[in-house]
Design an enzyme around this catalytic site. Structure first.
Site, PDB file in Angstrom:
ATOM      1  N   GLY A   1       0.817  -1.210   0.000  1.00  0.00           N
ATOM      2  CA  GLY A   1       0.000   0.000   0.000  1.00  0.00           C
ATOM      3  C   GLY A   1       0.845   1.252   0.000  1.00  0.00           C
ATOM      4  N   TYR A   2       1.376   1.585  -1.159  1.00  0.00           N
ATOM      5  CA  TYR A   2       2.171   2.807  -1.281  1.00  0.00           C
ATOM      6  C   TYR A   2       1.367   3.895  -2.002  1.00  0.00           C
ATOM      7  CZ  TYR A   2       6.389  -0.023  -0.209  1.00  0.00           C
ATOM      8  OH  TYR A   2       7.317  -0.831   0.363  1.00  0.00           O
ATOM      9  N   SER A   3       0.964   3.612  -3.256  1.00  0.00           N
ATOM     10  CA  SER A   3       0.340   4.643  -4.095  1.00  0.00           C
ATOM     11  C   SER A   3      -1.016   5.072  -3.558  1.00  0.00           C
ATOM     12  CB  SER A   3       0.149   4.120  -5.512  1.00  0.00           C
ATOM     13  OG  SER A   3       1.355   3.632  -6.018  1.00  0.00           O
TER      14      SER A   3
ATOM     15  N   GLU B   1      17.491  -4.592  -4.898  1.00  0.00           N
ATOM     16  CA  GLU B   1      17.264  -4.909  -6.309  1.00  0.00           C
ATOM     17  C   GLU B   1      17.603  -6.347  -6.614  1.00  0.00           C
ATOM     18  OE1 GLU B   1      15.792  -3.782  -8.658  1.00  0.00           O
ATOM     19  OE2 GLU B   1      15.546  -1.628  -8.288  1.00  0.00           O
TER      20      GLU B   1
HETATM   21  C1  LIG Z   1      -0.410  -2.893 -12.890  1.00  0.00           C
HETATM   22  C2  LIG Z   1      -0.052  -1.979 -11.794  1.00  0.00           C
HETATM   23  C3  LIG Z   1       0.154  -2.480 -10.527  1.00  0.00           C
HETATM   24  C4  LIG Z   1       0.447  -1.629  -9.478  1.00  0.00           C
HETATM   25  N1  LIG Z   1       0.593  -2.168  -8.227  1.00  0.00           N
HETATM   26  C5  LIG Z   1       0.804  -1.335  -7.181  1.00  0.00           C
HETATM   27  C6  LIG Z   1       0.871  -1.840  -5.864  1.00  0.00           C
HETATM   28  O1  LIG Z   1       0.746  -3.043  -5.646  1.00  0.00           O
HETATM   29  N2  LIG Z   1       1.055  -0.995  -4.849  1.00  0.00           N
HETATM   30  C7  LIG Z   1       1.219   0.350  -5.056  1.00  0.00           C
HETATM   31  O2  LIG Z   1       1.404   1.059  -4.084  1.00  0.00           O
HETATM   32  N3  LIG Z   1       1.167   0.865  -6.287  1.00  0.00           N
HETATM   33  C8  LIG Z   1       0.965   0.063  -7.364  1.00  0.00           C
HETATM   34  N4  LIG Z   1       0.879   0.582  -8.634  1.00  0.00           N
HETATM   35  C9  LIG Z   1       0.964   2.030  -8.791  1.00  0.00           C
HETATM   36  C10 LIG Z   1       2.245   2.489  -9.439  1.00  0.00           C
HETATM   37  O3  LIG Z   1       3.309   2.463  -8.535  1.00  0.00           O
HETATM   38  C11 LIG Z   1       1.970   3.907  -9.958  1.00  0.00           C
HETATM   39  O4  LIG Z   1       1.012   3.773 -10.976  1.00  0.00           O
HETATM   40  C12 LIG Z   1       3.176   4.566 -10.515  1.00  0.00           C
HETATM   41  O5  LIG Z   1       4.098   4.893  -9.505  1.00  0.00           O
HETATM   42  C13 LIG Z   1       2.790   5.840 -11.282  1.00  0.00           C
HETATM   43  O6  LIG Z   1       1.942   6.648 -10.547  1.00  0.00           O
HETATM   44  P1  LIG Z   1       0.566   7.173 -11.154  1.00  0.00           P
HETATM   45  O7  LIG Z   1      -0.133   6.033 -11.752  1.00  0.00           O
HETATM   46  O8  LIG Z   1      -0.109   7.962 -10.114  1.00  0.00           O
HETATM   47  O9  LIG Z   1       0.982   8.113 -12.354  1.00  0.00           O
HETATM   48  P2  LIG Z   1       1.483   9.615 -12.251  1.00  0.00           P
HETATM   49  O10 LIG Z   1       2.550   9.712 -11.238  1.00  0.00           O
HETATM   50  O11 LIG Z   1       0.325  10.516 -12.107  1.00  0.00           O
HETATM   51  O12 LIG Z   1       2.083   9.779 -13.676  1.00  0.00           O
HETATM   52  C14 LIG Z   1       1.320  10.047 -14.849  1.00  0.00           C
HETATM   53  C15 LIG Z   1       2.244  10.301 -15.997  1.00  0.00           C
HETATM   54  O13 LIG Z   1       3.074  11.432 -15.703  1.00  0.00           O
HETATM   55  C16 LIG Z   1       4.430  11.109 -15.791  1.00  0.00           C
HETATM   56  N5  LIG Z   1       5.183  11.803 -14.750  1.00  0.00           N
HETATM   57  C17 LIG Z   1       4.920  11.877 -13.429  1.00  0.00           C
HETATM   58  N6  LIG Z   1       5.873  12.572 -12.800  1.00  0.00           N
HETATM   59  C18 LIG Z   1       6.751  12.967 -13.727  1.00  0.00           C
HETATM   60  C19 LIG Z   1       7.968  13.707 -13.710  1.00  0.00           C
HETATM   61  N7  LIG Z   1       8.487  14.190 -12.582  1.00  0.00           N
HETATM   62  N8  LIG Z   1       8.609  13.882 -14.877  1.00  0.00           N
HETATM   63  C20 LIG Z   1       8.107  13.407 -16.039  1.00  0.00           C
HETATM   64  N9  LIG Z   1       6.990  12.695 -16.129  1.00  0.00           N
HETATM   65  C21 LIG Z   1       6.314  12.475 -14.981  1.00  0.00           C
HETATM   66  C22 LIG Z   1       4.492   9.607 -15.583  1.00  0.00           C
HETATM   67  O14 LIG Z   1       5.645   9.088 -16.220  1.00  0.00           O
HETATM   68  C23 LIG Z   1       3.206   9.137 -16.224  1.00  0.00           C
HETATM   69  O15 LIG Z   1       3.396   8.951 -17.594  1.00  0.00           O
HETATM   70  C24 LIG Z   1       0.573  -0.246  -9.688  1.00  0.00           C
HETATM   71  C25 LIG Z   1       0.395   0.261 -10.981  1.00  0.00           C
HETATM   72  C26 LIG Z   1       0.068  -0.591 -12.015  1.00  0.00           C
HETATM   73  C27 LIG Z   1      -0.137  -0.014 -13.369  1.00  0.00           C
END
Ligand SMILES: Cc1cc2nc3c(=O)[nH]c(=O)nc-3n(C[C@H](O)[C@H](O)[C@H](O)COP(=O)(O)OP(=O)(O)OC[C@H]3O[C@@H](n4cnc5c(N)ncnc54)[C@H](O)[C@@H]3O)c2cc1C
Lengths: 386, 367
Positions: A121-123, A239
């Site tokens: 539970g991070y995002s 990693e």
């Molecule tokens: C299949 C799947 C499984 C997942 N499982 C988990 C999980 O188990 N637990 C959990 O905690 N999270 C999970 N996640 C979440 C995942 O970690 C986030 O989706 C990811 O970190 C991106 O965040 P966001 O979706 O809010 O996109 P955003 O951060 O809103 O990004 C949207 C777009 O903006 C771009 N962007 C954002 N910031 C910048 C920047 N500084 N510079 C340039 N471009 C930028 C991104 O590259 C992306 O294209 C999962 C996601 C997916 C798709």
């Protein structure tokens, strides 16, 4: 430089192969108890948490043996070595590094024995790439933390028993990375609600998780209060060598080549088309680059040199391959490539079509390509932060 | 399993870096390239004394009997500083003699090549973009134990400073290497865009050679030498590409526009990150290819094609973006970055471009 393995390493490889030969029946010959038996047997072998210290139930396995184990398992397309991917990948290592003795006793054996599945539970809805800004609140109330807030995209939440949770215990902080606390929370605690989310491939792997006055005893805190960022970042930095992945990608490339060799394009054999040949070759150069990058970084680790952010290099290759290989197969096979379910005209049972909808698992799930590029530019090349 | 360099190899790397930093500086490189066809007797002697020319020459012929992976360290570092010295030519000629020469050729020629007193250049193909035995167009006619050569080798590396040449030719259907002294041929300098890689046209006008100096070049040996050439070029590309990145990355930290260093803009920093990914990747592929030359020769064709297939296009793009990310100053003759763009153009077709190598990857991979 040498690519030879020592006789001990070779005999370990033989042992893994023999084990697979004996215990991994063909897919259509696996009974209902196959997975449970498999997990028990690999556990008995000491191959779950192979590199973990013996005192916690691991095998103290070396980096090269671990690589061999992953490589052979990937070659055999074996099921995972434990029921909890996240438990083995970062929850367990995080607990071993930061946990109390009681936490180690309580959580580690269940991860190794595949008794418990963990989710992460991070995002949050408003905090994805910018994870350090999370807002899910945990307030101290005597010997408890009281959690209120929401997580999302939580993979496995619908079927997991535990969640490793990032919460905010302090809001008036100078640096957003401060004031974050990591809690280990049972998913059946009162006040937790899970709503699964359907993804574009039609699956329901991830979910929203809502927390309303969820009470968790203080003894479930991992690391010190306010140190949650350090705890999780270092656990994520645990990693893993990408060698198993590379083996899988080579296998996938072979399947793709077989598809090319049996397809036509504009009525002519596809494998004679220069553009097709070039695309396949480019895939192969990237996968081979991942392999040899991985071996170079592994060698660094063996020599005890710390890896900085080199693994982002392979993550970027992986992300583009993950998108392009399936997309190529779908395009190559024209209208047949669009079909998801078996019929006379479906290609490979629809597996390419299906996986062409699944790239976000890899491309977005573990940090997006733009974020990987920021990591390389800032941490390796020393460019200013944006 | 160890995919890293030994302590000796790291010491060798330090030694080459020191030589480039102290003796073969960019200032010196510019002068040599512009005024001396890339050659300098003083520097050459230093290189020879350091033992790099005999690195892969067996000890019995005055070399140190090391491997291509050791050589890679040298070429990577001389490539980083765009050294114009004919080190690669000397090494490839050495490899050619080791493959095709008789025992007496080896003992007669290799010691003088290892100690630098004789400079030698190898020229294989005459067609500008074809890697194939039929791309060797110089012809020889055999009569009475002698071969008469007529024609030209248009693309001979380091032709202006070489004392000897190994020129691929056809005698009947078979390919050979004719070993000639510079006085037997006519040499005209070509004017390539990258003057740090001098190239000449060698004309042969009724040159008569004893058959013993016309070495049979089996197809497999021709293929092997081509692959060695590709390894050598790719090693130089790794160093040069890394330096292109270093120069550009440093500039991006200093140059400010709109109140910020340009490296803070993702249009700039992400391109730098992608360049890093590419250089890391063809470097790993190159190290593997260099290792196969001595330790797994059956794997060499695939390994080198993966490396050069990747590097050819990637470095060409890196050269262009290196200049582009500098803005107008990158376009000036005074700035070094433009020299790297030229080097990247030079490297692309040498011993096979990406079309050639990627097609070979496809074929070897079962398509
Ligand atoms: C299949 C799947 C499984 C997942 N499982 C988990 C999980 O188990 N637990 C959990 O905690 N999270 C999970 N996640 C979440 C995942 O970690 C986030 O989706 C990811 O970190 C991106 O965040 P966001 O979706 O809010 O996109 P955003 O951060 O809103 O990004 C949207 C777009 O903006 C771009 N962007 C954002 N910031 C910048 C920047 N500084 N510079 C340039 N471009 C930028 C991104 O590259 C992306 O294209 C999962 C996601 C997916 C798709």
């Amino acid at each position: 430089m040498d690519f030879e393995y020592t006789p001990e390493e070779e005999s370990f490889r033989a042992e893994v192969r023999d084990f697979i030969e004996e215990n991994l029946p063909a897919k259509d010959q696996r009974g209902p108890n196959f997975l449970a038996t498999w997990l028990e047997k690999v556990r008995a072998k000491g191959w779950v948490g192979f590199s973990w210290p013996k005192e916690y139930g691991g095998s103290d396995g070396g980096l090269i043996e671990q690589t061999i184990l992953r490589e052979e398992m990937a070659l055999a397309k074996a099921p995972p070595l434990g029921a909890s991917f996240m438990g083995l990948a970062w929850v367990g290592p995080g607990i071993m590094q930061y946990g109390t003795d009681a936490q180690k006793k309580r959580f580690i054996p269940d991860i190794l024995d595949s008794k418990v599945t963990w989710c992460t539970g991070y995002s949050e809805p408003n905090h994805g790439s910018d994870l350090a800004s999370i807002q899910c609140k945990a307030e101290r109330d005597g010997d408890y933390y009281v959690i209120n807030g929401q997580k999302t995209w939580t993979t496995g939440a619908p079927w997991s028993q535990w969640i490793i949770l990032l919460t905010r215990t302090q809001f008036d902080v100078a640096v957003k990375h401060d004031g974050i606390t990591c809690l280990l929370v049972p998913m059946d605690a009162a006040g937790i609600e899970v709503r699964s989310i359907e993804n574009m491939a039609g699956d329901r792997h991830f979910a929203e998780v809502f927390f309303t006055d969820v009470r968790v005893p203080v003894e479930n805190r991992l690391g010190a209060e306010g140190e949650g960022w350090k705890v999780t970042v270092s656990a994520l930095a645990n990693e893993r060598s990408s060698i198993g992945e590379v083996t899988q990608m080579f296998e996938k490339l072979d399947t793709l080549k077989a598809l090319v060799n049996s397809s036509t394009k504009q009525g002519k054999p596809a494998n004679q088309d220069p553009a097709v040949r070039r695309r396949i070759a480019v895939f192969e150069t990237k996968i081979a680059a991942m392999k040899y990058n991985g071996l170079r970084y592994l060698t660094k680790q063996i020599k005890g040199e710390p890896l900085t952010s080199e693994t982002s290099v392979n993550k970027l290759h992986r992300a583009s391959l993950e998108i392009e290989m399936d997309d190529f197969a779908v395009e190559l096979t024209g209208q047949s490539g669009l079909l998801l379910k078996g019929s006379e005209t479906t290609v490979d049972g629809g597996s390419w079509a299906k996986s062409s909808l699944n790239w976000p698992n890899v491309v977005i799930g573990g940090g997006t390509p733009n974020i990987q590029r920021n990591i390389i530019a800032e941490r390796i090349l020393g460019q200013p932060k944006d | 399993m160890n995919f890293g360099f030994t302590e000796e190899q790291e010491l060798l790397r330090d030694q080459v870096r020191r030589f480039m930093r102290e003796a073969c500086t960019m200032q010196k490189v510019r002068v040599l390239a512009k005024e001396q066809h890339g050659f300098d007797a003083e520097l050459w002697k230093q290189v020879a004394d350091l033992g790099w020319l005999g690195l892969i020459t067996p000890e019995q012929y005055g070399g140190s009997g090391l491997k291509w992976i050791d050589l890679t360290v040298v070429l990577e570092e001389t490539g980083r500083g765009l050294s114009p010295l004919p080190i690669a030519s000397q090494i490839l000629s050495t490899a050619a003699i080791l493959k095709t020469g008789s025992a007496s050729h080896k003992s007669d020629w290799l010691p003088a090549m290892a100690d630098g007193s004789a400079i030698c250049s190898l020229a294989l193909y005459d067609d500008p973009n074809w890697i194939h035995p039929d791309a060797i167009q110089l012809e020889g006619i055999e009569a009475d134990g002698q071969v008469v050569l007529n024609g030209a080798k248009p693309f001979v590396a380091d032709a202006m400073c070489a004392d000897y040449f190994l020129l691929a030719c056809k005698v009947g259907d078979a390919t050979h290497l004719a070993a000639l002294h510079k006085d037997q041929v006519k040499i005209t300098p070509q004017v390539p865009m990258d003057l740090t890689k001098p190239m000449g046209r060698v004309v042969l006008d009724n040159v008569t050679v004893d058959a013993e100096f016309v070495l049979p070049l089996a197809r497999a040996d021709l293929a092997f030498l081509t692959d060695c050439g590709a390894v050598a070029v790719t090693a130089e590309m790794v160093g040069a590409a890394e330096q292109t990145l270093a120069i550009t990355s440093d500039y991006a930290k200093e140059r400010r526009q709109f109140g910020k260093p340009i490296g803070q803009y993702q249009g700039v920093k992400h391109r730098l990150a992608d360049i890093y990914v590419d250089v890391e990747s063809f470097k790993s592929l190159l190290y593997y290819a260099a290792w196969t030359v001595d330790d797994a020769p059956d794997e060499l064709p695939r390994a080198v094609s993966l490396a050069k297939g990747y590097a050819s296009d990637a470095f060409a793009r890196i050269g262009i973006d290196g200049v582009g990310l500098h803005g107008a100053i990158g376009f000036t003759a005074e700035y070094d970055i433009q020299l790297y763009l030229k080097r990247s153009k030079w490297a692309r077709p040498m011993f096979g471009d990406s079309d050639y190598h990627l097609d070979r990857v496809a074929t070897l991979g079962g398509l």
